[in-house]
Each structure stands twice: as C-alpha cells, then as structure tokens.
Design an enzyme around this catalytic site. Structure first.
Site, mmCIF file in Angstrom:
data_model
loop_
_atom_site.group_PDB
_atom_site.id
_atom_site.type_symbol
_atom_site.label_atom_id
_atom_site.label_comp_id
_atom_site.label_asym_id
_atom_site.label_seq_id
_atom_site.Cartn_x
_atom_site.Cartn_y
_atom_site.Cartn_z
ATOM 1 N N ASN A 1 8.138 41.302 -7.399
ATOM 2 C CA ASN A 1 6.836 40.842 -7.874
ATOM 3 C C ASN A 1 6.430 39.562 -7.158
ATOM 4 O O ASN A 1 7.265 38.730 -6.813
ATOM 5 C CB ASN A 1 6.875 40.627 -9.389
ATOM 6 C CG ASN A 1 7.068 41.936 -10.125
ATOM 7 O OD1 ASN A 1 6.822 43.000 -9.550
ATOM 8 N ND2 ASN A 1 7.509 41.871 -11.360
ATOM 9 N N HIS B 1 9.164 39.671 -1.871
ATOM 10 C CA HIS B 1 7.868 39.924 -1.222
ATOM 11 C C HIS B 1 6.952 38.704 -1.237
ATOM 12 O O HIS B 1 5.747 38.837 -1.029
ATOM 13 C CB HIS B 1 7.165 41.106 -1.902
ATOM 14 C CG HIS B 1 7.855 42.416 -1.665
ATOM 15 N ND1 HIS B 1 7.698 43.518 -2.464
ATOM 16 C CD2 HIS B 1 8.729 42.798 -0.697
ATOM 17 C CE1 HIS B 1 8.426 44.518 -1.999
ATOM 18 N NE2 HIS B 1 9.074 44.099 -0.927
ATOM 19 N N CYS C 1 -4.638 26.107 9.400
ATOM 20 C CA CYS C 1 -3.341 25.469 9.131
ATOM 21 C C CYS C 1 -3.469 23.963 9.399
ATOM 22 O O CYS C 1 -3.943 23.564 10.474
ATOM 23 C CB CYS C 1 -2.283 26.081 10.042
ATOM 24 S SG CYS C 1 -0.698 25.218 9.952
ATOM 25 N N CYS D 1 -1.327 23.280 12.790
ATOM 26 C CA CYS D 1 -1.614 23.805 14.132
ATOM 27 C C CYS D 1 -3.029 24.363 14.291
ATOM 28 O O CYS D 1 -3.420 24.726 15.400
ATOM 29 C CB CYS D 1 -0.590 24.883 14.503
ATOM 30 S SG CYS D 1 -0.806 26.403 13.571
ATOM 31 N N ASP E 1 3.961 37.606 -8.518
ATOM 32 C CA ASP E 1 3.136 36.869 -9.481
ATOM 33 C C ASP E 1 3.739 35.557 -9.972
ATOM 34 O O ASP E 1 3.077 34.796 -10.689
ATOM 35 C CB ASP E 1 2.797 37.771 -10.673
ATOM 36 C CG ASP E 1 4.037 38.419 -11.303
ATOM 37 O OD1 ASP E 1 5.085 37.759 -11.358
ATOM 38 O OD2 ASP E 1 3.953 39.584 -11.730
#
Ligand code: NAD
Length: 244
Positions: A105, A122, A149, A152, A107
């Site tokens: 998950n 994940h 970013c 960079c 979340d």
C-alpha cells in the site's frame, strides 16, 4: 471469528515463530475507505487509464495530468484513518519484535497507526522523487503543476512505483531476506497477483515457512496456505491478537 480448528494451530505457529513476515495489500486499507483496484465503485480509477497516470511514459507525455491526478488522490487519502487492522498490526509488532511488515500500500496508514520500520514496497503517495536522480525531495504536494526538483531542476514525480518500474534495490533485498528467513508468512488483503511482491510468497514457501492468508476471497496461493482466514482484515487480525 477464526474457526476453532484453525485457532490452536495458528496460535502455536505464531508463538513459536522466530520471525513472522507479513505482506499487506489494498484489501486492508479498503476497510478505511481506500478503494482497491478491483472495487466496482472505485472512484479513484474511474475514467482513468492506469497507463496514463501510473506509468513513467504517461508522466513523460503529460506530467501535469499525472501530477493533478495524484493531487486528487492525496486529498482523498489525507482524510482517511487507519482501521483496526492497521492498529492491531502496530500493536503486534511491539509484542512480537520479529514481526516484519512489508506493505504494497502507498497510503501510509501503517505509519499513521504507529507502526515502525514498515517496508513500503511501492513507495508512499505523500512522498516525491526527483524524476532524474530518484532522490526523495520536498515540494508542495498540492501545487497545480508538476514542480521542478529543488536540487537539479528536473521534474518532480509522485513517490510511488509505477507499472513497469523496478523496486528500489535495498527494499527488494530487505523484503526477500524477510521472506527467506521467516518461519511464518502471512498475507493480509492482497490478491497476490502483483509481482514482484507476490513472489515473496514463493520465496517464503521455498524456505519452508508456514503460510497463512487473510482474505475474504480465495487467491492463486490459497491452496498453499496452512491457514486461510476468510474474513475481513480487521476481524481476522483482532481475533489473531487474542491468540498471543
Ligand atoms: P488488489 O486490489 O489486487 O487486491 C485486493 C485484495 O483484497 C483482493 O484479493 C480482495 O479479495 C481483498 N479484500 C477486499 N476486501 C478485503 C477486506 N476487507 N479484508 C481483507 N482482504 C480484502 O490489491 P493488492 O494485492 O494490494 O495489489 C494491488 C496494487 O495496487 C498494489 O501494488 C498496491 O500498491 C496498489 N493499491 C494500493 C492501494 C492503497 O495504498 N491503499 C489501493 C489500491 C491499489
């Protein structure tokens, strides 16, 4: 309730295991109101093609579309709370220090429930990664467009693993070590269809771990399980907590 004939043997396995590996999936968070992919009422994915919003190619094609989809998902998830299943697992990890949790998950609900040391296979929807270096960066999650970013200048992407992407090498190694070392491997609320997460079950079984599955529905691994708890995750985990 866990049926009587499974209770005693599972309690024994849990108490005797030196290491318990737990793999959670979307079914656990479904009880908090986060829909699974298979949920027919799944508003999150409705009218959205996963190839557009959950692949790097989709992000390259239209970064702002992907960013805005995640912004909506983040807003929805920010109001969601961990359920009793997340809470029981957090408490069990205090009582069984060798309980190692890997979640598919994204979340962050295990952490909100106070679970420490969770492996987020994940990624986490609240994080962001530089699309060039992969480094975690801090930007405004609610901005209108995919931000640059701060280090960079390349585009920043949501910190989740998309279809076709490889999992971080360290996380893979840690997870496979757990699967290989554990005596008992328990899946909670996962269809066990998404690889490489599902291959953790093969690794655990090939090293002779005992296997338990918590899922109201059978999966392709059910026939390998010594215990199949055909219950919702919270109910099953509440019952399991009483066994230790
Ligand atoms: P999946 O959607 O493929 O399968 C969900 C499983 O949960 C099903 O087998 C279903 O029978 C079971 N289930 C449904 N209700 C349950 C309940 N109350 N208690 C226990 N089990 C229940 O989910 P997956 O296997 O995790 O794989 C899908 C991928 O989608 C993962 O990679 C995950 O990262 C991602 N995903 C994550 C979330 C989230 O972060 N909450 C939500 C949707 C999808």
């Amino acid at each position: 309730m866990i049926v009587e004939n499974q209770r005693e043997t599972f309690a024994k396995a849990l108490q005797q295991a030196k290491t318990v590996g737990v793999l959670t999936g979307a079914g656990l968070s479904a009880e908090s109101g986060v829909p699974t992919f298979q949920d027919p009422e799944n508003g999150l994915w409705q009218n959205h093609n996963p190839e557009e919003v959950a692949t790097y190619e989709g992000f390259e094609k239209d970064p702002d579309n992907v960013w805005q989809w995640y912004r909506t998902a983040r807003q929805r998830i920010s109001s969601v709370k961990p359920n009793q299943g997340h809470q029981v697992l957090a408490r069990l990890s205090q009582r069984l220090p060798n309980l190692k949790l890997i979640t598919q998950n994204i979340d962050g609900l295990h952490q909100t429930a106070g679970h420490e040391g969770v492996i987020e296979f994940h990624g986490n929807i609240n994080e962001n990664w530089c699309s060039r270096s992969g480094a975690t960066v801090s930007v405004d999650n609610m901005s209108d467009q995919a931000p640059a970013c701060p280090n960079c200048g390349h585009l920043v992407r949501p910190g989740v693993v998309w279809y076709g992407e490889t999992i971080n090498k360290d996380l893979i190694e840690q997870s496979f070590d757990i699967a290989k070392e554990c005596d008992l491997f328990v899946t909670v609320g996962t269809s066990s269809m998404v690889s490489p997460a599902a291959t953790l079950i093969y690794h655990a079984l090939s090293e002779n771990a005992q296997f338990a599955e918590i899922n109201p529905q059978p999966t392709i691994f059910s026939h390998k399980a010594s215990w199949t708890f055909r219950l919702g995750a919270s109910q099953a985990l509440r019952d399991i907590e009483k066994l230790v």
